[in-house]
Design a protein around this motif. Structure first.
Motif, PDB file in Angstrom:
ATOM      1  N   GLY A   1       1.642  13.107   0.081  1.00 38.41           N
ATOM      2  CA  GLY A   1       2.380  13.250   1.326  1.00 38.41           C
ATOM      3  C   GLY A   1       1.842  12.350   2.423  1.00 38.41           C
ATOM      4  O   GLY A   1       2.599  11.840   3.247  1.00 38.41           O
ATOM      5  N   ARG A   2       0.510  12.135   2.382  1.00 44.36           N
ATOM      6  CA  ARG A   2      -0.092  11.348   3.462  1.00 44.36           C
ATOM      7  C   ARG A   2       0.143   9.851   3.305  1.00 44.36           C
ATOM      8  O   ARG A   2      -0.144   9.094   4.202  1.00 44.36           O
ATOM      9  CB  ARG A   2      -1.600  11.615   3.509  1.00 44.36           C
ATOM     10  N   MET A   3       0.629   9.431   2.127  1.00 42.52           N
ATOM     11  CA  MET A   3       0.728   8.000   1.882  1.00 42.52           C
ATOM     12  C   MET A   3       1.596   7.302   2.929  1.00 42.52           C
ATOM     13  O   MET A   3       1.260   6.238   3.422  1.00 42.52           O
ATOM     14  CB  MET A   3       1.283   7.751   0.480  1.00 42.52           C
ATOM     15  N   PHE A   4       2.730   7.936   3.272  1.00 41.60           N
ATOM     16  CA  PHE A   4       3.605   7.308   4.255  1.00 41.60           C
ATOM     17  C   PHE A   4       3.761   8.117   5.532  1.00 41.60           C
ATOM     18  O   PHE A   4       4.147   7.577   6.560  1.00 41.60           O
ATOM     19  CB  PHE A   4       4.991   7.074   3.655  1.00 41.60           C
ATOM     20  N   SER A   5       3.472   9.445   5.478  1.00 43.93           N
ATOM     21  CA  SER A   5       3.966  10.285   6.573  1.00 43.93           C
ATOM     22  C   SER A   5       3.286   9.988   7.903  1.00 43.93           C
ATOM     23  O   SER A   5       3.954   9.984   8.937  1.00 43.93           O
ATOM     24  CB  SER A   5       3.809  11.758   6.197  1.00 43.93           C
ATOM     25  N   ASN A   6       1.973   9.702   7.911  1.00 45.04           N
ATOM     26  CA  ASN A   6       1.334   9.417   9.202  1.00 45.04           C
ATOM     27  C   ASN A   6       1.908   8.163   9.845  1.00 45.04           C
ATOM     28  O   ASN A   6       2.182   8.134  11.039  1.00 45.04           O
ATOM     29  CB  ASN A   6      -0.182   9.248   9.012  1.00 45.04           C
ATOM     30  N   ASP A   7       2.103   7.133   9.021  1.00 47.19           N
ATOM     31  CA  ASP A   7       2.685   5.901   9.534  1.00 47.19           C
ATOM     32  C   ASP A   7       4.124   6.109   9.984  1.00 47.19           C
ATOM     33  O   ASP A   7       4.602   5.464  10.905  1.00 47.19           O
ATOM     34  CB  ASP A   7       2.654   4.816   8.456  1.00 47.19           C
ATOM     35  N   TYR A   8       4.800   7.032   9.294  1.00 47.42           N
ATOM     36  CA  TYR A   8       6.182   7.322   9.651  1.00 47.42           C
ATOM     37  C   TYR A   8       6.239   8.011  11.008  1.00 47.42           C
ATOM     38  O   TYR A   8       7.052   7.673  11.866  1.00 47.42           O
ATOM     39  CB  TYR A   8       6.784   8.203   8.563  1.00 47.42           C
ATOM     40  N   LEU A   9       5.309   8.961  11.212  1.00 56.08           N
ATOM     41  CA  LEU A   9       5.352   9.749  12.444  1.00 56.08           C
ATOM     42  C   LEU A   9       5.040   8.895  13.667  1.00 56.08           C
ATOM     43  O   LEU A   9       5.660   9.064  14.716  1.00 56.08           O
ATOM     44  CB  LEU A   9       4.372  10.924  12.349  1.00 56.08           C
ATOM     45  N   ASP A  10       4.063   7.967  13.561  1.00 54.80           N
ATOM     46  CA  ASP A  10       3.741   7.197  14.764  1.00 54.80           C
ATOM     47  C   ASP A  10       4.518   5.874  14.843  1.00 54.80           C
ATOM     48  O   ASP A  10       4.226   5.030  15.685  1.00 54.80           O
ATOM     49  CB  ASP A  10       2.225   6.970  14.893  1.00 54.80           C
ATOM     50  N   GLY A  11       5.486   5.698  13.955  1.00 52.12           N
ATOM     51  CA  GLY A  11       6.364   4.532  14.096  1.00 52.12           C
ATOM     52  C   GLY A  11       5.841   3.267  13.461  1.00 52.12           C
ATOM     53  O   GLY A  11       6.528   2.250  13.468  1.00 52.12           O
ATOM     54  N   THR A  12       4.637   3.303  12.898  1.00 49.57           N
ATOM     55  CA  THR A  12       4.094   2.092  12.284  1.00 49.57           C
ATOM     56  C   THR A  12       4.948   1.635  11.114  1.00 49.57           C
ATOM     57  O   THR A  12       5.147   0.439  10.906  1.00 49.57           O
ATOM     58  CB  THR A  12       2.667   2.347  11.757  1.00 49.57           C
ATOM     59  N   LEU A  13       5.455   2.623  10.382  1.00 44.05           N
ATOM     60  CA  LEU A  13       6.204   2.285   9.178  1.00 44.05           C
ATOM     61  C   LEU A  13       7.450   1.471   9.528  1.00 44.05           C
ATOM     62  O   LEU A  13       7.805   0.522   8.826  1.00 44.05           O
ATOM     63  CB  LEU A  13       6.591   3.576   8.461  1.00 44.05           C
ATOM     64  N   GLU A  14       8.075   1.839  10.632  1.00 42.86           N
ATOM     65  CA  GLU A  14       9.265   1.104  11.057  1.00 42.86           C
ATOM     66  C   GLU A  14       8.925  -0.350  11.371  1.00 42.86           C
ATOM     67  O   GLU A  14       9.657  -1.265  11.018  1.00 42.86           O
ATOM     68  CB  GLU A  14       9.858   1.777  12.289  1.00 42.86           C
ATOM     69  N   GLN A  15       7.774  -0.522  12.017  1.00 39.53           N
ATOM     70  CA  GLN A  15       7.331  -1.886  12.326  1.00 39.53           C
ATOM     71  C   GLN A  15       7.070  -2.668  11.039  1.00 39.53           C
ATOM     72  O   GLN A  15       7.421  -3.843  10.929  1.00 39.53           O
ATOM     73  CB  GLN A  15       6.053  -1.860  13.170  1.00 39.53           C
ATOM     74  N   MET A  16       6.479  -1.989  10.049  1.00 39.39           N
ATOM     75  CA  MET A  16       6.216  -2.664   8.773  1.00 39.39           C
ATOM     76  C   MET A  16       7.516  -3.102   8.120  1.00 39.39           C
ATOM     77  O   MET A  16       7.608  -4.166   7.514  1.00 39.39           O
ATOM     78  CB  MET A  16       5.486  -1.727   7.825  1.00 39.39           C
ATOM     79  N   LEU A  17       8.530  -2.230   8.261  1.00 37.23           N
ATOM     80  CA  LEU A  17       9.828  -2.538   7.673  1.00 37.23           C
ATOM     81  C   LEU A  17      10.431  -3.773   8.324  1.00 37.23           C
ATOM     82  O   LEU A  17      11.107  -4.570   7.674  1.00 37.23           O
ATOM     83  CB  LEU A  17      10.751  -1.332   7.894  1.00 37.23           C
ATOM     84  N   LEU A  18      10.176  -3.924   9.629  1.00 35.38           N
ATOM     85  CA  LEU A  18      10.763  -5.051  10.367  1.00 35.38           C
ATOM     86  C   LEU A  18       9.968  -6.336  10.149  1.00 35.38           C
ATOM     87  O   LEU A  18      10.479  -7.425  10.393  1.00 35.38           O
ATOM     88  CB  LEU A  18      10.798  -4.731  11.864  1.00 35.38           C
ATOM     89  N   SER A  19       8.732  -6.205   9.707  1.00 36.75           N
ATOM     90  CA  SER A  19       7.892  -7.395   9.561  1.00 36.75           C
ATOM     91  C   SER A  19       8.422  -8.270   8.427  1.00 36.75           C
ATOM     92  O   SER A  19       9.074  -7.787   7.509  1.00 36.75           O
ATOM     93  CB  SER A  19       6.450  -6.996   9.273  1.00 36.75           C
ATOM     94  N   PRO A  20       8.144  -9.576   8.493  1.00 34.67           N
ATOM     95  CA  PRO A  20       8.681 -10.491   7.477  1.00 34.67           C
ATOM     96  C   PRO A  20       8.061 -10.285   6.092  1.00 34.67           C
ATOM     97  O   PRO A  20       8.604 -10.746   5.103  1.00 34.67           O
ATOM     98  CB  PRO A  20       8.339 -11.874   8.032  1.00 34.67           C
ATOM     99  N   GLN A  21       6.934  -9.583   6.058  1.00 37.83           N
ATOM    100  CA  GLN A  21       6.272  -9.318   4.773  1.00 37.83           C
ATOM    101  C   GLN A  21       7.212  -8.571   3.824  1.00 37.83           C
ATOM    102  O   GLN A  21       8.006  -7.752   4.270  1.00 37.83           O
ATOM    103  CB  GLN A  21       5.059  -8.434   5.048  1.00 37.83           C
ATOM    104  N   SER A  22       7.129  -8.884   2.529  1.00 40.18           N
ATOM    105  CA  SER A  22       7.971  -8.177   1.574  1.00 40.18           C
ATOM    106  C   SER A  22       7.546  -6.704   1.502  1.00 40.18           C
ATOM    107  O   SER A  22       6.355  -6.398   1.400  1.00 40.18           O
ATOM    108  CB  SER A  22       7.862  -8.827   0.198  1.00 40.18           C
TER     109      SER A  22
END
Lengths: 217, 247
Positions: free
Chosen positions: A64-85
């Protein structure tokens, strides 16, 4: 590769998470002799299965922790927008998850095997099988974690989604040790787990990345 | 004359088409089931090894085949829905899941009933039984994932991913009796060799396979219609149907 470093750093800042998983593993394995009795012969035959099931449950605990912390603070969204695959990012995150939860389990397994009176060679095979198998657990788990991101009751759901897919690894992982103890040879089992590892390293990050896109849109 | 093949990919036109097709499939299902059961229970000879108990294959084998087949079909339509963003294919996939789960359950249950007199045990941890059980869990996982997500489009896509991941299990089940030589008997029917059973038995079984096939189509169409109504309840054509008292 910065993602691995970052996730490791985050894990280092919150050591209790890592230790909880490890102690969960140790406790579950140690409960079995108490519940089925301390008879050495029985323990020896049970050991591989018990260690593997405990490893499955322990690595699922922290999914559960693999994505959820990043999801909650918005980091995951930024990762999605980054040019990195995104698949590469997921691969990095799964690798970090394995380093944090899988590797301690692998290191601890021989000690627990001694509790079960496993012979030295079987201990070696058990460790090797876990070393090959636990990354598969993290990779397949990443798909489940990405699918259930932000859902109520996601923690229970993830076990329903991921455990059936873990079964092949469980069968051949525990089978390797049994094959070694009955003198059949463990090569075939280890090769199969290696094959699982390769296949899941190629496809799982890709599936998990599309699952993340679905969860975040 | 050019036929517009995509006409029926719109929920509204599919809804009425499905409505016309369902009675037809129900009719065929009833006829085939009656015929198949008659052949199975009254015409087919008693098996020289297994006695009367073998007659459960007229339910067990069709159910087992349908459970695998429906999973592949479900994953196919879910994948189409994911790739081309077509709503109807995803609705179709979620309509298939409960029927597939039901056939998996029947296959497991009748297998247990058959196993007791033949093997002396209800359940063995044999490769085919275990992989069929996993298939059941996969159906349940697909359905509960969809049920846990409120937004139907997200539910469709998430379900599609897990359905496609789970499809690796189907060849494992299919080949399990060849790969692992355990208690479960090998396939009695195969494409490239003569069937290893009396022809009336085979006929009865095949009729039952077609009956379950037709039954699945009828039920799945019906369920798709319900899902369409549920999801399209805000549209004008549903309101129109409602006014006419057709729902």
């Amino acid at each position: 590769m910065w993602i691995i470093k970052r996730d490791l750093l985050l894990a280092a800042r919150r050591q209790s998470d890592v230790l909880t998983t490890l102690f969960f593993f140790i406790i579950v394995v140690s409960l079995f002799p108490l519940s089925v009795g301390p008879e050495m012969n029985m323990l020896r035959t049970m050991a591989p299965g018990v260690v593997w099931v405990a490893a499955l449950l322990a690595s699922m605990l922290s999914l559960g922790r693999m994505f959820s912390n990043d999801y909650l603070d918005g980091t995951l969204e930024q990762m999605l927008l980054s040019p990195q695959s995104l698949s590469l990012l997921v691969l990095g995150k799964a690798f970090a998850h394995w380093l944090v939860t899988g590797v301690p389990l692998v290191l601890m397994a021989p000690v627990l095997g001694i509790q079960y009176d496993l012979p030295a060679e079987a201990l070696l095979v058990l460790t090797a099988a876990l070393l090959l198998g636990t990354p598969v657990l993290s990779l397949i788990g990443a798909i489940g974690a990405a699918l259930t991101l932000g859902l109520r009751g996601g923690g229970v759901l993830v076990s329903l989604l991921v455990l059936p897919l873990y079964i092949p690894v469980l069968i051949f992982g525990a089978g390797a040790v049994e094959a070694d103890m009955s003198g059949v040879g463990f090569d075939a089992h280890l090769s199969l787990i290696g094959a699982f590892l390769l296949v899941s390293a190629v496809f799982a990050p890709w599936a998990a990345a599309s699952a993340l896109r679905v969860s975040l849109e | 004359m050019a036929i517009n093949w995509f006409k029926y990919s719109s929920p509204a036109s599919f809804y009425s088409l499905a409505g016309k097709m369902i009675p037809l499939f129900v009719f065929v299902t009833v006829i085939l089931t009656a015929a198949g059961l008659y052949v199975g229970f009254f015409v087919a000879p008693t098996d020289f090894q297994q006695g009367e108990a073998y007659r459960i294959i007229f339910i067990h084998v069709p159910a087992a085949w349908m459970s695998m087949f429906l999973y592949v079909v479900m994953a196919f339509w879910a994948g189409i829905g994911l790739a081309f963003n077509t709503r109807l294919s995803s609705m179709f996939a979620s309509a298939i899941a409960p029927t597939g789960a039901m056939f998996t359950f029947i296959a497991l249950w009748t297998g247990a009933l058959w196993g007791k007199p033949m093997w002396g045990t209800w359940w063995v941890w044999d490769a085919r039984l275990t992989s069929e059980l996993i298939l059941f869990f996969l159906y349940i996982g697909f359905m509960s994932l969809q049920a846990a997500i409120d937004d139907p489009r997200r539910a469709d896509k998430a379900g599609a991913i897990i359905a496609l991941v789970g499809v690796v299990n189907v060849p494992i089940i299919y080949f399990s009796v060849q790969w692992w030589n355990t208690l479960h008997q090998g396939a009695s029917v195969s494409v490239n060799q003569a069937p290893a059973m009396a022809s009336t038995m085979l006929t009865g079984m095949l009729i039952m396979v077609f009956a379950s096939w037709m039954y699945s189509i009828a039920v799945i169409l019906k369920r798709t219609r319900v899902i369409i109504l549920e999801r399209e309840s805000h549209t004008a054509w549903v309101a129109e149907l409602h006014k006419k008292g057709a729902i």
